[in-house]
Design a protein around this motif. Structure first.
Motif, PDB file in Angstrom:
ATOM      1  N   GLY A 108     -18.323   7.652   6.597  1.00 14.26           N
ATOM      2  CA  GLY A 108     -18.231   7.188   7.975  1.00 14.26           C
ATOM      3  C   GLY A 108     -16.948   6.409   8.202  1.00 14.26           C
ATOM      4  N   GLU A 109     -16.886   5.768   9.337  1.00 10.43           N
ATOM      5  CA  GLU A 109     -15.658   5.073   9.728  1.00 10.43           C
ATOM      6  C   GLU A 109     -15.439   3.822   8.882  1.00 10.43           C
ATOM      7  OE1 GLU A 109     -13.604   3.164  13.707  1.00 10.43           O
ATOM      8  OE2 GLU A 109     -15.361   4.451  13.899  1.00 10.43           O
ATOM      9  N   ILE A 110     -14.209   3.674   8.417  1.00 12.91           N
ATOM     10  CA  ILE A 110     -13.824   2.434   7.749  1.00 12.91           C
ATOM     11  C   ILE A 110     -12.721   1.792   8.582  1.00 12.91           C
ATOM     12  CG2 ILE A 110     -14.422   3.218   5.424  1.00 12.91           C
ATOM     13  CD1 ILE A 110     -11.330   3.381   4.927  1.00 12.91           C
ATOM     14  N   ASN A 111     -12.519   0.549   8.360  1.00 15.93           N
ATOM     15  CA  ASN A 111     -11.512  -0.197   9.082  1.00 15.93           C
ATOM     16  C   ASN A 111     -10.187  -0.065   8.339  1.00 15.93           C
ATOM     17  OD1 ASN A 111      -9.845  -2.217  10.076  1.00 15.93           O
ATOM     18  ND2 ASN A 111     -11.544  -3.614  10.438  1.00 15.93           N
ATOM     19  N   ALA A 112      -9.283   0.789   8.821  1.00 15.37           N
ATOM     20  CA  ALA A 112      -8.012   1.019   8.143  1.00 15.37           C
ATOM     21  C   ALA A 112      -7.163  -0.250   8.105  1.00 15.37           C
ATOM     22  CB  ALA A 112      -7.250   2.152   8.805  1.00 15.37           C
ATOM     23  N   MET A 113      -7.199  -1.042   9.174  1.00 12.48           N
ATOM     24  CA  MET A 113      -6.457  -2.306   9.177  1.00 12.48           C
ATOM     25  C   MET A 113      -7.044  -3.247   8.133  1.00 12.48           C
ATOM     26  SD  MET A 113      -3.981  -2.560  11.412  1.00 12.48           S
ATOM     27  CE  MET A 113      -3.424  -2.013  13.003  1.00 12.48           C
ATOM     28  N   GLY A 114      -8.349  -3.278   8.016  1.00  9.87           N
ATOM     29  CA  GLY A 114      -8.984  -4.119   7.014  1.00  9.87           C
ATOM     30  C   GLY A 114      -8.647  -3.658   5.600  1.00  9.87           C
ATOM     31  N   LEU A 115      -8.589  -2.341   5.398  1.00  8.46           N
ATOM     32  CA  LEU A 115      -8.202  -1.799   4.099  1.00  8.46           C
ATOM     33  C   LEU A 115      -6.779  -2.240   3.751  1.00  8.46           C
ATOM     34  CD1 LEU A 115      -8.869   0.005   1.692  1.00  8.46           C
ATOM     35  CD2 LEU A 115      -8.056   1.962   3.034  1.00  8.46           C
ATOM     36  N   TRP A 116      -5.895  -2.186   4.729  1.00  9.81           N
ATOM     37  CA  TRP A 116      -4.518  -2.628   4.519  1.00  9.81           C
ATOM     38  C   TRP A 116      -4.484  -4.113   4.158  1.00  9.81           C
ATOM     39  CZ3 TRP A 116      -0.167  -0.844   3.103  1.00  9.81           C
ATOM     40  CH2 TRP A 116       1.018  -1.516   3.353  1.00  9.81           C
ATOM     41  N   GLN A 117      -5.278  -4.916   4.870  1.00  4.90           N
ATOM     42  CA  GLN A 117      -5.328  -6.351   4.584  1.00  4.90           C
ATOM     43  C   GLN A 117      -5.831  -6.609   3.173  1.00  4.90           C
ATOM     44  OE1 GLN A 117      -3.769  -8.097   6.433  1.00  4.90           O
ATOM     45  NE2 GLN A 117      -4.424  -8.211   8.536  1.00  4.90           N
ATOM     46  N   LEU A 118      -6.684  -5.756   2.681  1.00  8.46           N
ATOM     47  CA  LEU A 118      -7.204  -5.866   1.326  1.00  8.46           C
ATOM     48  C   LEU A 118      -6.121  -5.545   0.300  1.00  8.46           C
ATOM     49  CD1 LEU A 118      -9.974  -6.051  -0.338  1.00  8.46           C
ATOM     50  CD2 LEU A 118      -9.899  -3.555  -0.249  1.00  8.46           C
ATOM     51  N   ILE A 119      -5.302  -4.569   0.592  1.00  8.77           N
ATOM     52  CA  ILE A 119      -4.292  -4.089  -0.350  1.00  8.77           C
ATOM     53  C   ILE A 119      -3.039  -4.970  -0.382  1.00  8.77           C
ATOM     54  CG2 ILE A 119      -2.699  -2.164  -0.781  1.00  8.77           C
ATOM     55  CD1 ILE A 119      -4.930  -0.311   0.247  1.00  8.77           C
ATOM     56  N   VAL A 120      -2.646  -5.525   0.776  1.00  6.26           N
ATOM     57  CA  VAL A 120      -1.383  -6.264   0.876  1.00  6.26           C
ATOM     58  C   VAL A 120      -1.232  -7.382  -0.155  1.00  6.26           C
ATOM     59  CG1 VAL A 120      -0.098  -7.873   2.361  1.00  6.26           C
ATOM     60  CG2 VAL A 120      -0.750  -5.643   3.220  1.00  6.26           C
ATOM     61  N   PRO A 121      -2.191  -8.307  -0.301  1.00  8.25           N
ATOM     62  CA  PRO A 121      -1.974  -9.376  -1.278  1.00  8.25           C
ATOM     63  C   PRO A 121      -1.865  -8.858  -2.711  1.00  8.25           C
ATOM     64  CG  PRO A 121      -3.987  -9.781  -0.016  1.00  8.25           C
ATOM     65  CD  PRO A 121      -3.429  -8.479   0.437  1.00  8.25           C
ATOM     66  N   ILE A 122      -2.557  -7.777  -2.999  1.00  8.64           N
ATOM     67  CA  ILE A 122      -2.496  -7.197  -4.343  1.00  8.64           C
ATOM     68  C   ILE A 122      -1.114  -6.599  -4.588  1.00  8.64           C
ATOM     69  CG2 ILE A 122      -3.503  -5.451  -5.867  1.00  8.64           C
ATOM     70  CD1 ILE A 122      -6.163  -5.929  -4.264  1.00  8.64           C
ATOM     71  N   LEU A 123      -0.591  -5.860  -3.609  1.00 14.15           N
ATOM     72  CA  LEU A 123       0.750  -5.290  -3.724  1.00 14.15           C
ATOM     73  C   LEU A 123       1.809  -6.383  -3.832  1.00 14.15           C
ATOM     74  CD1 LEU A 123       0.741  -2.432  -1.043  1.00 14.15           C
ATOM     75  CD2 LEU A 123       0.810  -2.174  -3.527  1.00 14.15           C
ATOM     76  N   GLN A 124       1.702  -7.384  -2.968  1.00 11.97           N
ATOM     77  CA  GLN A 124       2.671  -8.479  -2.974  1.00 11.97           C
ATOM     78  C   GLN A 124       2.684  -9.186  -4.319  1.00 11.97           C
ATOM     79  OE1 GLN A 124       4.700  -8.050  -0.112  1.00 11.97           O
ATOM     80  NE2 GLN A 124       4.573 -10.246   0.171  1.00 11.97           N
ATOM     81  N   GLY A 125       1.513  -9.541  -4.812  1.00 11.10           N
ATOM     82  CA  GLY A 125       1.433 -10.254  -6.084  1.00 11.10           C
ATOM     83  C   GLY A 125       1.970  -9.433  -7.240  1.00 11.10           C
ATOM     84  N   ALA A 126       1.582  -8.170  -7.302  1.00 15.40           N
ATOM     85  CA  ALA A 126       2.033  -7.300  -8.396  1.00 15.40           C
ATOM     86  C   ALA A 126       3.542  -7.104  -8.346  1.00 15.40           C
ATOM     87  CB  ALA A 126       1.308  -5.956  -8.323  1.00 15.40           C
ATOM     88  N   ALA A 127       4.078  -6.847  -7.176  1.00 16.07           N
ATOM     89  CA  ALA A 127       5.525  -6.607  -7.047  1.00 16.07           C
ATOM     90  C   ALA A 127       6.322  -7.856  -7.399  1.00 16.07           C
ATOM     91  CB  ALA A 127       5.852  -6.150  -5.622  1.00 16.07           C
TER      92      ALA A 127
END
Length: 182
Positions: A108-127
């Motif tokens: 079903g529908e997921i919140n794409a903006m929420g998914l992005w918000q979930l990924i951003v801190p992980i990407l930022q920290g890893a990079a």
């Protein structure tokens, strides 16, 4: 003084993993964790520059329900004055919209903006942690770089007002690559 993290392949991976862990913990503590995937925040826009978010949410909602067609991001049900809309013309994030469309038939529908918000801190920290390791930072420096980069979106309100601009993971990786070359 803590020893430097090896800038080699293994040390860089270890640093990125540490940074991703820092980003995950930050996201869980500061943003309320997985609630961003279903948060009503995205449907109750309340920030001054919220038209960016609203148009992205609306375009993604139309895109995931539209039949597959070419061009890939065409959304015939989301029209502009100039004709049918395309997800990339809005502030939707095409990659996240594509993920949302792929999983829509399954869960079903997921919140794409929420998914992005979930990924951003992980990407930022890893990079940031990886780049710091490439520059010869100590373990403490690696963790510090991850914390600073992870908190960037939160402290500048980019996560709330312009989530599409909330990550600078790619430029941080390029910085680390430059350090590895020098």
């Amino acid at each position: 003084m803590t020893p430097a993290v090896s800038a080699g392949e293994t040390g860089g991976r270890r640093a990125a993993l540490i940074g991703a862990l820092v980003g995950t913990l930050y996201m869980l503590i500061a943003w309320g964790g997985l609630s961003w995937l279903t948060s009503p925040y995205w449907s109750t826009i309340g920030f001054p520059d919220s038209n960016d978010i609203a148009s992205g949410v609306a375009a993604t909602a139309h895109f995931i329900r539209a039949p597959w067609e070419l061009p890939l991001f065409a959304v015939p049900t989301f029209a502009f004055e100039s004709g049918p809309g395309i997800v990339v013309q809005t502030n939707a994030m095409p990659l996240m919209a594509l993920v949302a469309k792929l999983v829509y038939p399954l869960i079903g529908e997921i919140n794409a903006m929420g998914l992005w918000q979930l990924i951003v801190p992980i990407l930022q920290g890893a990079a940031a942690a990886w780049a710091a390791a490439q520059m010869g930072a100590s373990r403490l420096g690696v963790v510090g770089a991850a914390l600073i980069a992870t908190g960037y979106g939160h402290f500048t309100q980019k996560m709330a007002v312009h989530p599409m601009l909330a990550t600078h993971a790619l430029p941080i990786v390029i910085l680390g690559l430059g350090a590895g070359i020098a």
